[in-house]
Write a protein that holds these residues in place. Structure first.
Motif, short mmCIF file in Angstrom:
data_model
loop_
_atom_site.label_atom_id
_atom_site.label_comp_id
_atom_site.label_asym_id
_atom_site.label_seq_id
_atom_site.Cartn_x
_atom_site.Cartn_y
_atom_site.Cartn_z
N CYS A 1 -3.02 -10.00 11.82
CA CYS A 1 -1.64 -10.51 11.77
C CYS A 1 -0.70 -9.80 12.73
O CYS A 1 0.30 -10.39 13.18
CB CYS A 1 -1.09 -10.37 10.35
SG CYS A 1 -1.90 -11.43 9.15
N SER A 2 -0.98 -8.57 13.04
CA SER A 2 -0.01 -7.76 13.78
C SER A 2 -0.67 -7.05 14.96
O SER A 2 -1.63 -6.29 14.78
CB SER A 2 0.62 -6.72 12.83
OG SER A 2 1.32 -5.74 13.56
N SER A 3 -0.12 -7.29 16.14
CA SER A 3 -0.62 -6.59 17.32
C SER A 3 -0.28 -5.11 17.25
O SER A 3 -0.96 -4.28 17.88
CB SER A 3 -0.04 -7.22 18.59
OG SER A 3 1.37 -7.22 18.54
N TYR B 1 3.96 -11.20 2.85
CA TYR B 1 3.90 -12.26 3.85
C TYR B 1 2.55 -12.23 4.58
O TYR B 1 1.94 -13.28 4.83
CB TYR B 1 5.03 -12.11 4.85
CG TYR B 1 4.96 -13.10 5.99
CD1 TYR B 1 5.34 -14.42 5.81
CD2 TYR B 1 4.47 -12.72 7.24
CE1 TYR B 1 5.26 -15.34 6.84
CE2 TYR B 1 4.37 -13.64 8.27
CZ TYR B 1 4.76 -14.94 8.08
OH TYR B 1 4.66 -15.84 9.09
N VAL B 2 2.07 -11.05 4.92
CA VAL B 2 0.80 -10.93 5.64
C VAL B 2 -0.34 -11.52 4.81
O VAL B 2 -1.19 -12.24 5.33
CB VAL B 2 0.52 -9.45 5.98
CG1 VAL B 2 -0.92 -9.27 6.45
CG2 VAL B 2 1.49 -8.96 7.05
N TYR B 3 -0.35 -11.27 3.50
CA TYR B 3 -1.47 -11.68 2.66
C TYR B 3 -1.29 -13.08 2.04
O TYR B 3 -2.25 -13.65 1.55
CB TYR B 3 -1.69 -10.67 1.53
CG TYR B 3 -2.51 -9.47 1.96
CD1 TYR B 3 -3.89 -9.46 1.80
CD2 TYR B 3 -1.91 -8.36 2.55
CE1 TYR B 3 -4.65 -8.36 2.20
CE2 TYR B 3 -2.66 -7.26 2.95
CZ TYR B 3 -4.05 -7.27 2.77
OH TYR B 3 -4.80 -6.20 3.18
N THR B 4 -0.06 -13.61 2.07
CA THR B 4 0.15 -14.93 1.43
C THR B 4 0.80 -15.95 2.37
O THR B 4 0.78 -17.15 2.07
CB THR B 4 1.05 -14.79 0.19
OG1 THR B 4 2.38 -14.40 0.60
CG2 THR B 4 0.50 -13.76 -0.79
N GLY B 5 1.39 -15.46 3.46
CA GLY B 5 2.11 -16.38 4.35
C GLY B 5 3.48 -16.76 3.82
O GLY B 5 4.14 -17.65 4.35
N PHE C 1 6.62 -4.54 13.60
CA PHE C 1 5.22 -4.89 13.54
C PHE C 1 4.88 -6.14 14.34
O PHE C 1 3.75 -6.63 14.30
CB PHE C 1 4.79 -5.09 12.08
CG PHE C 1 4.89 -3.83 11.25
CD1 PHE C 1 4.64 -2.58 11.82
CD2 PHE C 1 5.25 -3.88 9.92
CE1 PHE C 1 4.73 -1.42 11.07
CE2 PHE C 1 5.34 -2.73 9.16
CZ PHE C 1 5.08 -1.50 9.73
N GLN C 2 5.88 -6.68 15.04
CA GLN C 2 5.70 -7.78 15.99
C GLN C 2 5.18 -9.05 15.32
O GLN C 2 4.28 -9.73 15.82
CB GLN C 2 4.79 -7.35 17.14
CG GLN C 2 5.33 -6.14 17.90
CD GLN C 2 4.35 -5.56 18.90
OE1 GLN C 2 3.54 -6.29 19.46
NE2 GLN C 2 4.44 -4.26 19.14
N GLY D 1 -7.23 -20.05 0.87
CA GLY D 1 -8.10 -19.53 -0.18
C GLY D 1 -8.62 -18.14 0.15
O GLY D 1 -8.69 -17.27 -0.73
N ILE D 2 -9.01 -17.96 1.40
CA ILE D 2 -9.51 -16.65 1.81
C ILE D 2 -8.41 -15.60 1.69
O ILE D 2 -8.63 -14.48 1.21
CB ILE D 2 -10.06 -16.72 3.25
CG1 ILE D 2 -11.34 -17.57 3.28
CG2 ILE D 2 -10.32 -15.32 3.80
CD1 ILE D 2 -11.92 -17.75 4.65
N LEU D 3 -7.17 -15.96 2.16
CA LEU D 3 -6.06 -15.03 2.05
C LEU D 3 -5.79 -14.68 0.59
O LEU D 3 -5.50 -13.52 0.26
CB LEU D 3 -4.80 -15.64 2.68
CG LEU D 3 -4.55 -15.35 4.15
CD1 LEU D 3 -3.26 -16.02 4.62
CD2 LEU D 3 -4.46 -13.85 4.41
N GLN D 4 -5.89 -15.67 -0.27
CA GLN D 4 -5.67 -15.42 -1.70
C GLN D 4 -6.68 -14.43 -2.25
O GLN D 4 -6.33 -13.52 -3.02
CB GLN D 4 -5.73 -16.74 -2.47
CG GLN D 4 -5.43 -16.59 -3.95
CD GLN D 4 -5.46 -17.93 -4.67
OE1 GLN D 4 -5.58 -18.97 -4.04
NE2 GLN D 4 -5.38 -17.88 -6.00
N VAL D 5 -7.92 -14.60 -1.84
CA VAL D 5 -8.96 -13.67 -2.31
C VAL D 5 -8.70 -12.27 -1.77
O VAL D 5 -8.82 -11.27 -2.49
CB VAL D 5 -10.36 -14.17 -1.88
CG1 VAL D 5 -11.41 -13.12 -2.18
CG2 VAL D 5 -10.69 -15.48 -2.59
#
Length: 597
Positions: A85-87, A121-125, A144-145, A49-53
């Protein structure tokens, strides 16, 4: 005990003073029970839910604090989300880099579409991986590892393997150190070589890559002609540059195993090969193999297992101990799989102390205590025994060797004395003829052919003594010469030839000796696992195998010992079906049902 505060607002009409709005509280005692705590978790839905927002914020450019620019296209983002998400981005934004202070960050070397899929992918998986974007998406996630997305791309490529793309995917995997994917691609190409060789990617292989494919034992082809045609197709694709590479490529093609008609019409009839003198030696080897059969041994005469043929060691007859019953068994052993299979039994298994050798791809058994002139031929293609021309002189405790397509029966015993007699068998005329006799009559010697000559090593001149002489027969002069003596004087020894060297064991010693005919000297190679005599010895897949034999106590052994001249390593292999000695051992090519890997 837990003190729980409960309260209410009081309102007294009898009070003369104005009521205070303060809530009066009463403390009540509540008994605490262990385990009454409640750990609440909303599960993955909370983070989703947080990612969706955050994704909605990104679409609306709400709270975005950085803009990623790729190929002129701008992507508003949240630094915190990228860093989480990314180092790669964490290092960029959390250290004192220039990008950590700038609103616009430009990234080069990646595609805008791949960046878009990556940010989704970063924001929704979730990410939509397609054949069109998988390469760029992999490179982006690798940069982006983001290992989960990178591995998903690699898995997608693995599932897309096809004869038309496996070579290209393997190169991609090699370039990015994806060992598992590269291995899957290589195995796929090996298993589907016939189809792979018909596609454009195959023609663009580097010569080292092509050699690696055609030189592999696990290359799956139904016949060797497929390998030859693939090589010629690759050479003709760029004939001017690749013509000098032809000879080095044909070194890995098993020309001797091509069908004779195909070899004459297609290989020798090819104009490019006709004009390549450096290839003539390979053609000569193939011609000799078509005449001499398994007497010719090289890496190119070993069949690929995918063709259905394999090199097997055939153990013929023998007995379990001195004075024991003679065994009728005729079994073949596959050193690669360790499997044993029974073949047609010996027709005269009551015989003993006979000689055995392989002629082309058949087996000859001659002499023996009973019917000492009889000779039987085992036809490996028909799996049956055929009686052929008899020896001129009956004998047992003799040995046979094959030289330039002819069989020689050497020495032995006739019940009265040791024999110097030597007979030569011509299979085309089905006739035995006597040739020059040995310089020293012996029984139970070791016999092997090497470099165009026949060698008779050691043996027993009489009941009491053993010989250390090495007698060498030259078929061109029909004469025997003495060469350097073997370091030990023994009988009941066995010899084989491999890579222009002769290996000898037995005689109740643990020593394995090697003789170099070119230099005329002996060396001690190693010690075997036990003292044996009257053991079987054969060469298969470029290694020397010692099977069975009789120990010092007179009992037979079921041991299998393997010596690899390439590494100098001696190993004990799987056991035989039964202990055995005084048996014959030869190597032939045998067909069995093949299965695709």
């Amino acid at each position: 005990m837990v003190l729980l505060a409960l309260g209410r607002r009081t309102n007294s009409s009898t009070s003369d003073t104005k009521e205070s709005p303060v809530v009066k509280r009463k403390v009540l005692p509540v008994e605490y029970k262990a385990g009454d705590d409640f750990d609440f978790c909303s599960g993955a839905s909370h983070s989703e839910g947080i990612l969706q927002v955050f994704n909605e914020f990104r679409d609306c450019r709400l709270f975005t604090d950085v803009v990623i620019s790729v190929q002129g296209r701008e992507f508003p983002c949240h630094r915190a989300v990228l860093c989480a998400c990314s180092s790669y981005f964490k290092a960029m934004f959390c250290n004192d880099h220039r990008e950590s202070r700038e609103m616009l960050v430009e990234i080069n070397g990646i595609e805008a579409k791949a960046m878009e899929a990556f940010l989704n992918y970063v924001y929704t998986g979730r990410a939509k991986i397609t054949t069109e974007n998988v390469q760029f998406l992999f490179e982006t996630s690798n940069l982006f590892q983001i290992t989960t997305l990178r591995d998903a791309c690699a898995k997608f490529l693995e599932n897309q393997l096809d004869p038309c793309n496996c070579v290209g995917i393997q190169r991609f995997a090699d370039a990015h150190a994806l060992k598992q994917l590269a291995s899957r691609c290589k195995n796929y190409a090996l298993a589907n070589f016939s189809e792979v060789s018909n596609h454009e990617e195959f023609l663009d292989l580097r010569i080292e890559e092509l050699k690696d494919y055609i030189g592999r034992e696990d290359l799956f082809v139904s016949k060797e002609e497929i390998v030859f045609e693939a090589v010629m197709k690759w050479v003709y694709h760029n004939v001017d540059q690749r013509r000098p590479m032809l000879n080095s490529l044909l070194q890995h093609v098993r020309l001797p195993l091509l069908h004779p008609n195909y070899f004459v019409q297609t290989v020798e009839g090819d104009e490019l090969i006709q004009n390549a003198p450096e290839c003539y030696q390979l053609l000569h080897e193939a011609r000799r193999y078509h005449v001499l059969g398994n007497e010719m041994m090289s890496p190119r005469t070993r069949p690929r297992r995918s063709t259905g043929y394999s090199e097997v060691i055939v153990v013929v007859g023998g007995c379990e101990r001195v004075g024991g019953f003679n065994l009728p068994y005729n079994d073949c052993y596959d050193p690669v799989t360790g499997e044993w299979k029974s073949l047609s039994k010996l027709p005269e298994f009551t015989k003993s102390e006979y000689a055995v050798c392989a002629l082309r791809n058949d087996i000859l058994v001659s002499g023996g205590r009973i019917n000492s002139r009889d000779v039987w031929l085992y036809n490996s293609q028909l799996n049956l025994w055929i009686k052929v021309a008899s020896l001129v002189k009956g004998r047992w405790r003799h040995k046979m060797g094959v030289l330039l397509g002819k069989v020689y029966a050497v020495g032995g015993y006739d019940g009265q004395s040791r024999l110097s007699s030597v007979e030569c068998y011509d299979s085309f005329s089905n006739r035995w003829t006597e040739v020059a006799p040995l310089k020293e009559a012996v029984s139970s010697p070791a016999v092997a052919s090497c470099s165009g000559k026949l060698y008779v090593i050691g043996g027993g001149p009489d009941d009491e003594t053993c010989s250390d002489k090495v007698q060498c027969y030259d078929p061109n002069t029909n004469a025997w010469l003495l060469r350097a003596n073997i370091p030990i004087a023994k009988r009941c020894i066995t010899a084989v030839s491999l890579n222009n060297m002769i290996y000898v064991c037995g005689g109740l010693t643990q020593n394995l000796y090697c003789y170099d005919p070119a230099q005329d000297y002996w060396i001690l190679v190693c010690q075997t696992l036990a003292k044996q005599e009257s053991c079987g010895m054969s060469v298969a897949n470029g290694k020397v195998y010692i099977l069975g034999g009789q120990g010092e106590n007179g009992e037979a052994s079921d041991a299998i010992i393997c010596f690899d001249p390439a590494t100098g390593v001696l190993t004990g292999d799987r056991g035989m079906p039964r202990p055995i000695c005084y048996h014959g051992c030869v190597t032939i090519h045998r067909y069995c049902d093949k299965t695709k890997p």
